[in-house]
Write an enzyme that holds these catalytic residues in place. Structure first.
Site, PDB file in Angstrom:
ATOM      1  N   SER A 165       0.211   5.917  -0.453  1.00  0.00           N
ATOM      2  CA  SER A 165      -1.041   6.567  -0.068  1.00  0.00           C
ATOM      3  C   SER A 165      -0.752   8.014   0.301  1.00  0.00           C
ATOM      4  O   SER A 165       0.405   8.388   0.578  1.00  0.00           O
ATOM      5  CB  SER A 165      -1.662   5.842   1.140  1.00  0.00           C
ATOM      6  OG  SER A 165      -2.697   6.599   1.739  1.00  0.00           O
ATOM      7  N   TYR A 180      -1.582   1.995   9.342  1.00  0.00           N
ATOM      8  CA  TYR A 180      -1.731   2.328   7.927  1.00  0.00           C
ATOM      9  C   TYR A 180      -0.746   3.422   7.545  1.00  0.00           C
ATOM     10  O   TYR A 180      -0.031   3.303   6.537  1.00  0.00           O
ATOM     11  CB  TYR A 180      -3.162   2.778   7.627  1.00  0.00           C
ATOM     12  CG  TYR A 180      -3.447   2.883   6.148  1.00  0.00           C
ATOM     13  CD1 TYR A 180      -3.653   1.740   5.389  1.00  0.00           C
ATOM     14  CD2 TYR A 180      -3.500   4.116   5.510  1.00  0.00           C
ATOM     15  CE1 TYR A 180      -3.900   1.822   4.024  1.00  0.00           C
ATOM     16  CE2 TYR A 180      -3.742   4.216   4.152  1.00  0.00           C
ATOM     17  CZ  TYR A 180      -3.943   3.061   3.408  1.00  0.00           C
ATOM     18  OH  TYR A 180      -4.175   3.150   2.059  1.00  0.00           O
TER      19      TYR A 180
END
Length: 258
Positions: free
Chosen positions: A150, A163
């Site tokens: 990501s 995350y």
């Protein structure tokens, strides 16, 4: 291989089999379809199947779609998934670790109840699947492991420390596995998507102010479409990327340059 021997057949996945976690929702569906379009059969482990749309898309390409209900966050289940894929499709050539969750909360409230499931799904499941798949791939003398990272592998990521931590971990894990497996004909790489138009980002895109803040950082001046990732997945899954290893390919419209 001599340069005169190269052809576009290097991008073909005909005869290959792929496991795509989370492969029937969001970006995962685009990954499944991309692999099918290139010629691969697709095995999708997930907590629940979709409404049949992913199967329809894959089978429309003349490829097999197999679904297995599985909670890959549970210890031992990833190995069962790999065993099932080999048993039903005959081999495992490509593993795409795309399943992931993002729980949000302020730092003061972000506790182990949110941290633990994100680490289990986003990071530990990818490790267990790769560990089991690598054994099969070593025996075959070839294989492709593609981890989904990501932008937050490189950025802080407000309201979701888990995350950011798990996606940064995916990049490190990719490099570590590359270092040991490259000599066995296995390429381990990652794709780091930027801001894409999916259900997860629907609220952000619907808010003019929040959408504007995102777009100000993207030189391409648009949100990504899942189709923008399909070429990257096929490339990293194919023979065309046989000398690409330990790399994280950022697909973000240029977000990180601003």
């Amino acid at each position: 291989m001599d340069i005169t021997d190269f052809s576009l057949d290097a991008f073909s996945l005909a005869g290959r089999t792929a496991v795509v976690t989370g492969g029937n929702t969001g970006l995962g569906r685009a990954f499944s379809l991309a692999l099918a379009k290139a010629g691969a059969d697709v095995f999708v482990p997930s907590l629940a199947d979709d409404d049949g749309e992913t199967r329809r898309l894959v089978e429309a390409e003349g490829r097999r779609y197999l679904f297995r209900e599985a909670d890959i966050s549970q210890r031992g289940v990833p190995a069962e998934v790999v065993e099932a894929c080999v048993g039903e499709l005959g081999s495992l050539d490509i593993l795409v670790n795309s399943a992931g969750i993002a729980l949000l909360d302020d730092v003061e409230s972000f506790d182990r109840d949110k941290w633990d499931p994100m680490v289990a799904i986003n990071l530990t499941a990818a490790f267990e699947l790769s560990h089991a798949a690598s054994r099969i791939m070593r025996e075959q003398g070839r294989g492709k492991i593609i981890n989904i990272a990501s932008l937050f592998s490189f950025l802080g990521g407000q309201r979701s420390p888990a995350y950011a931590a798990t996606k940064a971990g995916i990049v490190g894990f990719t490099k570590a596995y590359c270092d040991e497996l490259a000599g066995f004909g296995i390429q381990v790489n990652a794709v780091a998507p930027g801001y894409f138009a999916t259900a997860i980002t629907a609220a952000t895109r619907a808010n003019p102010e929040s959408s504007r803040r995102v777009l100000e950082h993207i030189p391409a001046d648009r949100w990504g479409d899942p189709a923008d990732l399909m070429g990257a997945i096929v490339f990293l899954a194919s023979r065309a990327s046989d000398y690409v290893n330990g790399h994280t390919l950022v697909v973000d419209g240029g977000y990180l340059v601003r």
